[in-house]
Write a protein that holds these residues in place. Structure first.
Motif, PDB file in Angstrom:
ATOM      1  N   ILE A 207       9.887   7.408  -0.536  1.00  0.00           N
ATOM      2  CA  ILE A 207      10.901   7.464   0.241  1.00  0.00           C
ATOM      3  C   ILE A 207      11.546   5.999   0.639  1.00  0.00           C
ATOM      4  O   ILE A 207      10.905   5.039   0.976  1.00  0.00           O
ATOM      5  N   PRO A 208      13.054   5.899   0.102  1.00  0.00           N
ATOM      6  CA  PRO A 208      13.802   4.811   0.423  1.00  0.00           C
ATOM      7  C   PRO A 208      14.360   4.277   1.785  1.00  0.00           C
ATOM      8  O   PRO A 208      15.532   4.184   2.166  1.00  0.00           O
ATOM      9  N   PHE A 209      13.180   4.017   2.723  1.00  0.00           N
ATOM     10  CA  PHE A 209      13.606   3.705   4.015  1.00  0.00           C
ATOM     11  C   PHE A 209      14.579   2.331   4.172  1.00  0.00           C
ATOM     12  O   PHE A 209      14.400   1.462   3.169  1.00  0.00           O
ATOM     13  N   HIS A 210      15.356   2.383   4.895  1.00  0.00           N
ATOM     14  CA  HIS A 210      16.206   1.345   5.180  1.00  0.00           C
ATOM     15  C   HIS A 210      15.323   0.040   5.716  1.00  0.00           C
ATOM     16  O   HIS A 210      14.270   0.123   6.273  1.00  0.00           O
TER      17      HIS A 210
ATOM     18  N   LYS B  28       0.884  -1.147   0.058  1.00  0.00           N
ATOM     19  CA  LYS B  28       0.152  -0.002   0.156  1.00  0.00           C
ATOM     20  C   LYS B  28       0.836   1.058   0.064  1.00  0.00           C
ATOM     21  O   LYS B  28       2.069   1.241   0.256  1.00  0.00           O
ATOM     22  N   ARG B  29       0.224   2.497  -0.215  1.00  0.00           N
ATOM     23  CA  ARG B  29       0.993   3.604  -0.086  1.00  0.00           C
ATOM     24  C   ARG B  29       0.432   4.572   0.550  1.00  0.00           C
ATOM     25  O   ARG B  29      -0.669   4.564   0.837  1.00  0.00           O
ATOM     26  N   ALA B  30       1.207   5.629   1.214  1.00  0.00           N
ATOM     27  CA  ALA B  30       0.520   6.651   2.158  1.00  0.00           C
ATOM     28  C   ALA B  30       1.522   7.967   1.702  1.00  0.00           C
ATOM     29  O   ALA B  30       2.323   7.902   1.316  1.00  0.00           O
TER      30      ALA B  30
ATOM     31  N   GLY C 200       4.692   2.338   1.357  1.00  0.00           N
ATOM     32  CA  GLY C 200       5.317   2.919   0.640  1.00  0.00           C
ATOM     33  C   GLY C 200       5.079   4.526   0.785  1.00  0.00           C
ATOM     34  O   GLY C 200       4.005   4.763   0.488  1.00  0.00           O
ATOM     35  N   VAL C 201       5.871   5.291   1.201  1.00  0.00           N
ATOM     36  CA  VAL C 201       5.581   6.660   1.692  1.00  0.00           C
ATOM     37  C   VAL C 201       6.047   7.511   0.494  1.00  0.00           C
ATOM     38  O   VAL C 201       7.072   7.710   0.293  1.00  0.00           O
TER      39      VAL C 201
END
Length: 247
Positions: free
Chosen positions: A219-222, A139-141, A181-182
């Motif tokens: 945003i590519p979070f770890h 999902k995206r936010a 997925g932000v």
């Protein structure tokens, strides 16, 4: 099945610019053919306070272990009605948009309580599920927030500090942690002071961003696969987000 969106709105003033942002988001997403649910937390009278009394079938009688009681309620299908309704909206949504004013470098208390009560263990996270493996993976936010600060105040060298750092607990610690997925946040600054043309431009910017929500870069979070046994980023992993640095 049509795609679905959830817009969570937390502003006590019905005529605020936040309300205009909410309405524009709903209109844009509906124009895309999506089904859109709106949780207007103040209008709903949503209770933000976590209490043991909300659990009708307690796992532990001697103390409140809130996340474990959430987990037990999920597994026994005994979530209280207001939480269960919000959880189902989240489960159904392909996209979640949070619209709120930035108060004290964070969200209004009613939205923080929504996080506490609705992002329940065994649905949003748990059992090692976090970040890329979080409960809402796929999902995206997106955050949509208003401030009365001038843009320079929230610049990297601004009086209040980099807005990306201000939003880090929300984007990384709430949305990213639970698997979303932000998308980059829309921050509408100085909304009480700018001219109507500027406000219209912000609304158009929101519509344009939502038009691309499926394909825009997140945003590519770890994630857990990038840390060692000490839970720290491995030396071979390049830091790529603002909340991490080498000691």
């Amino acid at each position: 099945m049509p795609e679905r969106a959830l817009v969570v709105y937390a502003n006590p003033e019905p005529t605020s610019f936040g309300a205009a942002l909410r309405d524009r988001a709903v209109a844009e997403l509906q124009a895309q053919g999506m089904e859109v649910a709106v949780s207007d937390l103040y209008a709903m009278g949503f209770d933000p306070v976590a209490r043991g009394e909300e659990f009708s079938n307690r796992r532990f009688d001697h103390r409140l272990w809130y996340d474990r009681e959430q987990q037990h309620a999920v597994r026994t299908d005994t979530l209280c009605d207001d939480v269960a309704a919000e959880v189902e909206k989240l489960r159904a949504a392909d996209l979640v948009v949070l619209v709120f004013p930035l108060w004290w470098f964070s969200v209004p208390a009613i939205l923080k309580g929504w996080f506490d009560r609705v992002l329940v263990k065994d649905v949003a996270y748990g059992g090692g599920r976090r970040y890329a493996e979080g409960g809402f993976a796929g999902k995206r936010a997106m955050l949509v927030t208003t401030t009365n600060a001038w843009p320079g105040m929230l610049a990297p060298d601004g009086l209040m500090g980099d807005v990306e750092i201000v939003l880090w607990p929300l984007q990384n610690g709430v949305l990213g942690y639970t698997g979303f997925g932000v998308l980059p946040a829309l921050v509408a600054n100085a909304v009480a002071f700018v001219q109507d043309d500027d406000r219209h431009a912000i609304l158009d910017d929101l519509a344009a961003r939502l038009a691309d929500w499926r394909t825009a870069e997140t945003i590519p979070f770890h994630h857990a696969g990038e840390v060692g046994e000490d839970w720290r980023l491995r030396e071979d992993v390049e830091i790529r987000v603002i909340g991490h640095r080498r000691a």
